[in-house]
Enzyme design. Structure first.
Site, PDB file in Angstrom:
ATOM      1  N   HIS A 110     -58.882 -14.413  74.029  1.00  0.00           N
ATOM      2  CA  HIS A 110     -58.150 -15.032  73.188  1.00  0.00           C
ATOM      3  C   HIS A 110     -57.937 -14.620  71.591  1.00  0.00           C
ATOM      4  CE1 HIS A 110     -56.957 -18.518  75.972  1.00  0.00           C
ATOM      5  NE2 HIS A 110     -56.659 -17.112  76.628  1.00  0.00           N
ATOM      6  N   GLY A 176     -67.174 -25.868  79.862  1.00  0.00           N
ATOM      7  CA  GLY A 176     -66.253 -26.575  78.675  1.00  0.00           C
ATOM      8  C   GLY A 176     -64.771 -25.898  78.685  1.00  0.00           C
ATOM      9  N   SER A 178     -60.761 -26.700  80.212  1.00  0.00           N
ATOM     10  CA  SER A 178     -59.906 -27.658  80.831  1.00  0.00           C
ATOM     11  C   SER A 178     -59.175 -26.874  82.191  1.00  0.00           C
ATOM     12  CB  SER A 178     -58.863 -28.329  80.242  1.00  0.00           C
ATOM     13  OG  SER A 178     -57.992 -27.347  79.559  1.00  0.00           O
TER      14      SER A 178
HETATM   15  P1  OAD Z   1     -59.552 -27.505  76.009  1.00  0.00           P
HETATM   16  O1  OAD Z   1     -59.730 -28.400  74.838  1.00  0.00           O
HETATM   17  O2  OAD Z   1     -58.466 -27.447  76.797  1.00  0.00           O
HETATM   18  O3  OAD Z   1     -60.440 -28.099  77.145  1.00  0.00           O
HETATM   19  C1  OAD Z   1     -61.955 -28.378  76.495  1.00  0.00           C
HETATM   20  C2  OAD Z   1     -63.120 -28.825  77.771  1.00  0.00           C
HETATM   21  O4  OAD Z   1     -64.230 -29.072  76.973  1.00  0.00           O
HETATM   22  C3  OAD Z   1     -62.624 -30.122  78.463  1.00  0.00           C
HETATM   23  O5  OAD Z   1     -62.698 -29.628  79.745  1.00  0.00           O
HETATM   24  C4  OAD Z   1     -63.481 -30.910  78.069  1.00  0.00           C
HETATM   25  O6  OAD Z   1     -63.845 -32.007  78.972  1.00  0.00           O
HETATM   26  C5  OAD Z   1     -64.649 -30.297  77.465  1.00  0.00           C
HETATM   27  N1  OAD Z   1     -65.743 -30.600  76.821  1.00  0.00           N
HETATM   28  C6  OAD Z   1     -65.460 -31.360  75.823  1.00  0.00           C
HETATM   29  N2  OAD Z   1     -66.624 -31.877  75.189  1.00  0.00           N
HETATM   30  C7  OAD Z   1     -67.588 -30.968  75.641  1.00  0.00           C
HETATM   31  C8  OAD Z   1     -69.069 -30.873  75.858  1.00  0.00           C
HETATM   32  N3  OAD Z   1     -69.647 -31.517  74.598  1.00  0.00           N
HETATM   33  N4  OAD Z   1     -69.569 -29.760  76.273  1.00  0.00           N
HETATM   34  C9  OAD Z   1     -68.907 -29.184  77.142  1.00  0.00           C
HETATM   35  N5  OAD Z   1     -67.555 -29.407  77.549  1.00  0.00           N
HETATM   36  C10 OAD Z   1     -67.067 -30.322  76.685  1.00  0.00           C
HETATM   37  O7  OAD Z   1     -60.008 -26.170  75.635  1.00  0.00           O
HETATM   38  P2  OAD Z   1     -60.044 -24.730  76.480  1.00  0.00           P
HETATM   39  O8  OAD Z   1     -59.890 -24.895  78.047  1.00  0.00           O
HETATM   40  O9  OAD Z   1     -60.916 -23.704  75.663  1.00  0.00           O
HETATM   41  O10 OAD Z   1     -56.026 -21.063  73.055  1.00  0.00           O
HETATM   42  O11 OAD Z   1     -58.547 -24.234  75.967  1.00  0.00           O
HETATM   43  C11 OAD Z   1     -57.969 -23.224  76.459  1.00  0.00           C
HETATM   44  C12 OAD Z   1     -57.196 -22.467  75.207  1.00  0.00           C
HETATM   45  O12 OAD Z   1     -56.177 -23.271  74.898  1.00  0.00           O
HETATM   46  C13 OAD Z   1     -58.052 -22.207  74.108  1.00  0.00           C
HETATM   47  O13 OAD Z   1     -58.539 -20.841  74.102  1.00  0.00           O
HETATM   48  C14 OAD Z   1     -56.976 -22.131  72.992  1.00  0.00           C
HETATM   49  C15 OAD Z   1     -56.120 -23.462  73.526  1.00  0.00           C
HETATM   50  O14 OAD Z   1     -54.667 -23.478  73.170  1.00  0.00           O
HETATM   51  C16 OAD Z   1     -55.405 -20.289  72.185  1.00  0.00           C
HETATM   52  O15 OAD Z   1     -55.330 -20.794  70.978  1.00  0.00           O
HETATM   53  C17 OAD Z   1     -54.784 -19.211  72.455  1.00  0.00           C
END
Ligand code: OAD
Length: 239
Positions: A110, A176, A178
């Protein structure tokens, strides 16, 4: 003749959660960025066209914040696997904490916060010094610079090469994320076959309903679960 040892290929697919223990907010948790900002106002091509100042400011803030953050033990544990495995990190994150922790092969699906690019020519990419992109900075083709970020509604140029990398994996580790944002989330389906084990480290409940491979969910935050998992895999594989 010495024994030829072929290293296992491990692909680590990370999301915002791997940086959460470094103090960077995730997106979709209750305290996440998308609780405070509207995606349509800061992370779309339309927003860049219609309200450039808001978009530039949003990424300036993210950049300024990220400059104060350091890798956590999860990032370091991932980097340490390079001593005994053939590791590629594919991250959805725009921070550079994997690189700071020592990972040498990192694919940013990204984009990257510490780079800007021409609004006209996506191949004109420049590193940025410090946190602040000024509103009127231009690229060498004369076009305005924009954050080197893949906005919602834009294609993901690194996706195909990421799929090929996942298809080579003997083990896939997901940390980490979603698994809510496509096409990135679909990477987990590009493993070579149904036997490839998938490990997930996440304290929450990512969307794994469609995964048919053997799946181990380590339901811990990254700073706890990743070093644990790496230690376990090292004991199993690095004999
Ligand atoms: P999300 O915010 O959707 O998901 C975050 C994940 O991290 C969740 O499954 C949480 O349970 C987990 N989490 C929270 N605290 C944690 C910790 N201390 N250790 C490990 N895991 C933890 O973020 P992404 O899946 O990365 O894109 O989101 C995908 C994309 O959506 C991003 O790259 C971004 C966003 O919009 C763009 O901006 C283009």
């Amino acid at each position: 003749m010495g024994k030829v040892i072929t290293m296992k290929k491990i692909v680590v697919f990370t999301g915002a959660g791997v940086s959460a223990d470094s103090g960077i907010a995730t997106f979709r948790d209750s305290d996440g960025l998308w609780a405070n900002y509207r995606i349509e106002e800061v992370c779309t091509p339309e927003a860049l066209r219609n309200n450039r100042a808001k978009v530039v400011e949003f990424y300036n803030l993210r950049r300024r914040e990220s400059l104060t953050k350091k890798p956590n033990v999860g990032h370091y544990a991932i980097a340490s696997m390079e001593e005994w495995a053939d590791v590629v990190v594919i991250t959805q994150n725009v921070d550079n904490l994997h690189e700071q922790a020592g990972s040498t092969r990192v694919v940013h699906l990204h984009g990257e916060l510490m780079k800007l690019r021409s609004e006209r020519n996506p191949n004109l990419i420049y590193p940025i010094e410090g946190w602040e992109q000024s509103m009127d900075a231009t690229a060498e083709d004369g076009a305005l610079l924009r954050p080197h970020i893949v906005f919602f509604g834009e294609s993901v140029p690194m996706f195909e090469s990421a799929c090929s990398i996942v298809a080579e994996a003997d083990i896939l580790i997901v940390v980490g994320t979603s698994l809510a944002v496509y096409p990135a989330a679909s990477l987990v389906y590009y493993v070579r076959d149904r036997q490839v084990p998938i490990y997930l480290v996440d304290p929450g409940n990512p969307d794994t309903a469609m995964i048919r491979n053997p799946l181990t969910h380590v339901k811990e935050r990254g700073a706890i679960g990743v070093p644990q998992l790496v230690e376990q895999l090292k004991n199993e594989l690095a004999k």
